[in-house]
Design a protein around this motif. Structure first.
Motif, PDB file in Angstrom:
ATOM      1  N   LYS A 103      -1.696  14.116  -8.931  1.00  0.00           N
ATOM      2  CA  LYS A 103      -1.394  12.976  -8.063  1.00  0.00           C
ATOM      3  C   LYS A 103      -0.752  11.815  -8.827  1.00  0.00           C
ATOM      4  O   LYS A 103      -0.181  10.910  -8.210  1.00  0.00           O
ATOM      5  CB  LYS A 103      -2.683  12.470  -7.389  1.00  0.00           C
ATOM      6  CG  LYS A 103      -3.323  13.451  -6.432  1.00  0.00           C
ATOM      7  CD  LYS A 103      -2.470  13.611  -5.175  1.00  0.00           C
ATOM      8  CE  LYS A 103      -3.170  14.461  -4.130  1.00  0.00           C
ATOM      9  NZ  LYS A 103      -2.351  14.598  -2.898  1.00  0.00           N
ATOM     10  N   THR A 122      -1.566   6.269  -6.605  1.00  0.00           N
ATOM     11  CA  THR A 122      -1.620   7.730  -6.656  1.00  0.00           C
ATOM     12  C   THR A 122      -1.085   8.375  -5.393  1.00  0.00           C
ATOM     13  O   THR A 122      -0.897   9.593  -5.344  1.00  0.00           O
ATOM     14  CB  THR A 122      -3.059   8.217  -6.910  1.00  0.00           C
ATOM     15  OG1 THR A 122      -3.929   7.651  -5.920  1.00  0.00           O
ATOM     16  CG2 THR A 122      -3.545   7.787  -8.284  1.00  0.00           C
ATOM     17  N   GLU A 123      -0.842   7.569  -4.341  1.00  0.00           N
ATOM     18  CA  GLU A 123      -0.244   8.100  -3.110  1.00  0.00           C
ATOM     19  C   GLU A 123       1.284   8.073  -3.164  1.00  0.00           C
ATOM     20  O   GLU A 123       1.938   8.572  -2.246  1.00  0.00           O
ATOM     21  CB  GLU A 123      -0.722   7.288  -1.903  1.00  0.00           C
ATOM     22  CG  GLU A 123      -2.240   7.260  -1.719  1.00  0.00           C
ATOM     23  CD  GLU A 123      -2.821   8.658  -1.568  1.00  0.00           C
ATOM     24  OE1 GLU A 123      -2.221   9.460  -0.828  1.00  0.00           O
ATOM     25  OE2 GLU A 123      -3.854   8.929  -2.203  1.00  0.00           O
ATOM     26  N   ASN A 143      -6.866   6.733   8.682  1.00  0.00           N
ATOM     27  CA  ASN A 143      -6.862   7.924   7.818  1.00  0.00           C
ATOM     28  C   ASN A 143      -7.611   9.079   8.471  1.00  0.00           C
ATOM     29  O   ASN A 143      -7.162  10.232   8.436  1.00  0.00           O
ATOM     30  CB  ASN A 143      -7.493   7.598   6.463  1.00  0.00           C
ATOM     31  CG  ASN A 143      -6.594   6.750   5.592  1.00  0.00           C
ATOM     32  OD1 ASN A 143      -5.386   6.682   5.832  1.00  0.00           O
ATOM     33  ND2 ASN A 143      -7.156   6.113   4.582  1.00  0.00           N
ATOM     34  N   GLU A 178      -3.008   1.772  -4.250  1.00  0.00           N
ATOM     35  CA  GLU A 178      -3.058   3.229  -4.054  1.00  0.00           C
ATOM     36  C   GLU A 178      -1.816   3.885  -4.667  1.00  0.00           C
ATOM     37  O   GLU A 178      -1.100   4.643  -4.024  1.00  0.00           O
ATOM     38  CB  GLU A 178      -3.193   3.563  -2.562  1.00  0.00           C
ATOM     39  CG  GLU A 178      -4.377   2.911  -1.880  1.00  0.00           C
ATOM     40  CD  GLU A 178      -5.712   3.174  -2.560  1.00  0.00           C
ATOM     41  OE1 GLU A 178      -5.802   4.150  -3.351  1.00  0.00           O
ATOM     42  OE2 GLU A 178      -6.659   2.423  -2.340  1.00  0.00           O
ATOM     43  N   THR A 183      -5.829   1.845  -7.858  1.00  0.00           N
ATOM     44  CA  THR A 183      -6.174   3.116  -7.217  1.00  0.00           C
ATOM     45  C   THR A 183      -7.675   3.176  -7.008  1.00  0.00           C
ATOM     46  O   THR A 183      -8.444   2.570  -7.765  1.00  0.00           O
ATOM     47  CB  THR A 183      -5.724   4.311  -8.067  1.00  0.00           C
ATOM     48  OG1 THR A 183      -6.095   5.527  -7.405  1.00  0.00           O
ATOM     49  CG2 THR A 183      -6.368   4.301  -9.441  1.00  0.00           C
ATOM     50  N   ASN A 211       0.862  -1.185   0.000  1.00  0.00           N
ATOM     51  CA  ASN A 211       0.000   0.000   0.000  1.00  0.00           C
ATOM     52  C   ASN A 211       0.896   1.232   0.000  1.00  0.00           C
ATOM     53  O   ASN A 211       1.552   1.536   1.001  1.00  0.00           O
ATOM     54  CB  ASN A 211      -0.919  -0.001   1.221  1.00  0.00           C
ATOM     55  CG  ASN A 211      -1.977   1.088   1.141  1.00  0.00           C
ATOM     56  OD1 ASN A 211      -1.690   2.231   0.784  1.00  0.00           O
ATOM     57  ND2 ASN A 211      -3.213   0.734   1.457  1.00  0.00           N
ATOM     58  N   CYS A 212       0.916   1.938  -1.125  1.00  0.00           N
ATOM     59  CA  CYS A 212       1.825   3.089  -1.262  1.00  0.00           C
ATOM     60  C   CYS A 212       1.473   4.219  -0.308  1.00  0.00           C
ATOM     61  O   CYS A 212       2.323   5.057   0.000  1.00  0.00           O
ATOM     62  CB  CYS A 212       1.799   3.595  -2.706  1.00  0.00           C
ATOM     63  SG  CYS A 212       2.383   2.382  -3.907  1.00  0.00           S
ATOM     64  N   GLY A 213       0.240   4.262   0.171  1.00  0.00           N
ATOM     65  CA  GLY A 213      -0.166   5.319   1.087  1.00  0.00           C
ATOM     66  C   GLY A 213       0.163   5.017   2.533  1.00  0.00           C
ATOM     67  O   GLY A 213       0.028   5.884   3.399  1.00  0.00           O
TER      68      GLY A 213
END
Length: 478
Positions: free
Chosen positions: A293, A243-244, A462, A241, A281, A197-199
């Protein structure tokens, strides 16, 4: 022994490939033209064809048009550079993979080690299709609605190739399960599936986590660290994710996708990136590009084969099947089977489910816990009749307020507990008050709070980060 046919008009390149392949469990034949290739295939059907697209008497693509000529052979394209066009070509032609010149021995060995007969892959897809018809699931994915049948068809088509897959869909729709299914139907199934999870990774550490680092490359780097590309080598790397991911790192990821090579932080030696990349995403990709993003060039490189996972509200016919699957799973875990009443299933079908399948699963688990016997009715499911207000306003001058009872209030809270929300407060303010009050009540036990509120643990974290940032911004001097 397996047999390989090398089709390449470059004599030096063909000779090098022949030496590399001969060192494996393959006999080898070489052809320098299409005519030669057809003759070799007629003499002995190859298990694998290493095919250069640029040949003196035409394109290697022409071999795919010769009826059943390659029906029982795997095809690996040989190209001078890895590009989006090459990936699309590989998919359209039905190629198993492609190699970039000069061919890396390690990469070649990896490709040859995971080749499978097309018939074997087709048989596995047929087995999953039989499970879908009999039990309503396609591997770990559940549902028989038209939107899900389309997803299954896309997975079946792309899994056997090596091209990048880009999965889109709202939070909670099951994007990671789609990625896992692609992996389990691919030639890489015996190798790792690594989900990231890139976020959830600190921006200061994400490059090191993805590409790895050398000892001493930065303060605190006391030993060499293998990144996700190395740990998933030979298998599938799922970047959720996407876009994170910071934009500067997106540039480096794009470079890896274009060259097939990467470097650890602090290293001067590049390495082969032998992974199948699947990204996902919950945003609209085009909107993410417009919002800055997601790099547009990276989107084009990732979006070779897009799969859109439908929200639960677009497939209400799947809700009873999913709910009963989740209820059975929690019953096995807890050692006691329970069942839904028909009215409860209809009640579930009537809900909007903004949290999608994840929210439904949480609701089913909560209803199982709250059930008094072996039957689960609608009392503890979303859409049940609201409870009477339990909180009052002591201050006569305070504005009118609405009181909100905790989701499991009857079992877990006293009759005096509640949350007071002033009339006129925004939904975000009401949500914040409810989350923080529930967190206090359960003494900061976040997993329990997420379950009670019917949200994922990720969503809870979050929200808490947002509240902390808002509070920090409101302090003097911030």
């Amino acid at each position: 022994m397996n047999h390989a046919l090398i089709v390449d008009d470059d004599a030096d390149s063909a000779a090098t490939l022949r030496e590399l392949v001969a060192g494996t469990d393959y006999t080898v034949a070489v052809a320098h033209t299409l005519r030669d290739a057809r003759r070799q295939i007629a003499l002995q059907q190859p298990d694998v064809v290493l095919l250069d697209l640029q040949l003196p008497d035409g394109s290697g693509m022409d071999l795919f048009g010769d009826g059943e000529l390659l029906a029982n052979s795997e095809v690996v394209l040989i190209t001078g550079h890895a590009s989006l066009e090459t990936s699309v070509q590989a998919l359209r032609l039905g190629a198993a993979d492609y190699l970039v010149k000069p061919v890396s021995p390690r990469h070649l060995n990896g490709v040859l080690s995971r080749l499978m007969k097309p018939a074997a892959l087709n048989a596995e897809v047929a087995d999953l299709a039989a499970g879908l018809a009999a039990q309503g699931h396609f591997g770990p994915l559940w549902g028989q609605s038209v939107p899900m049948l389309r997803v299954y068809e896309q997975i079946s088509r792309v899994a056997g190739t090596s091209v990048a897959v880009f999965i889109t869909g709202e939070s909670g729709t099951g994007k990671e399960l789609v990625a896992q299914t692609v992996h389990e139907l691919s030639r890489r199934r015996t190798q790792p599936f690594l989900a990231v999870n890139c976020g959830a990774i600190s921006p200061n550490l994400i490059e090191s986590e993805i590409f790895g680092h050398e000892k001493g490359s930065f303060t605190g780097a006391e030993r060499q660290h293998l990144g996700f590309f190395e740990r998933a080598s030979g298998g599938t790397l799922f970047l959720d994710e996407i876009t994170e991911m910071p934009l500067d790192l997106q540039v480096k990821l794009l470079r890896v996708l274009e060259t097939g090579r990467f470097m650890r932080v602090g290293s001067t030696q590049s390495q082969d990136a032998d992974v199948r990349l699947v990204a996902a995403t919950n945003r609209s990709p085009q909107q993410a590009v417009a919002d800055g993003k997601l790099r547009e060039d990276l989107l084009y490189r990732l979006n070779v084969f897009p799969i859109e996972v439908p929200p639960l509200r677009d497939r209400p016919s799947d809700i009873p099947l999913l709910a009963e699957h989740f209820l059975k799973a929690v019953g096995i875990q807890e050692g006691r089977a329970r069942r839904f009443t028909p009215a409860a299933l209809r009640q579930l079908q009537g809900q909007p489910w903004p949290g999608n399948v994840r929210e439904l699963r949480n609701a089913v688990q909560r209803a199982y816990v709250m059930a008094d016997d072996d039957t689960v009715d609608g009392q503890w499911l979303p859409g049940a009749a609201p409870a009477a207000p339990v909180a009052a306003v002591d201050d006569a001058d305070a504005p009118p307020a609405a009181s909100v009872k905790p989701a499991n209030g009857a079992r877990h809270a006293s009759a005096a507990e509640g949350v007071v929300v002033p009339i006129g407060a925004s939904m975000a303010e009401a949500e914040r008050a409810l989350i923080l009050a529930t967190l206090r009540h359960y003494k900061n036990q976040k997993e329990r709070v997420a379950s009670v509120l019917g949200i994922s643990l990720k969503t809870l974290y979050n929200r808490l980060r947002e509240y902390a940032a808002d509070d920090a911004g409101a302090r003097p001097g911030k």
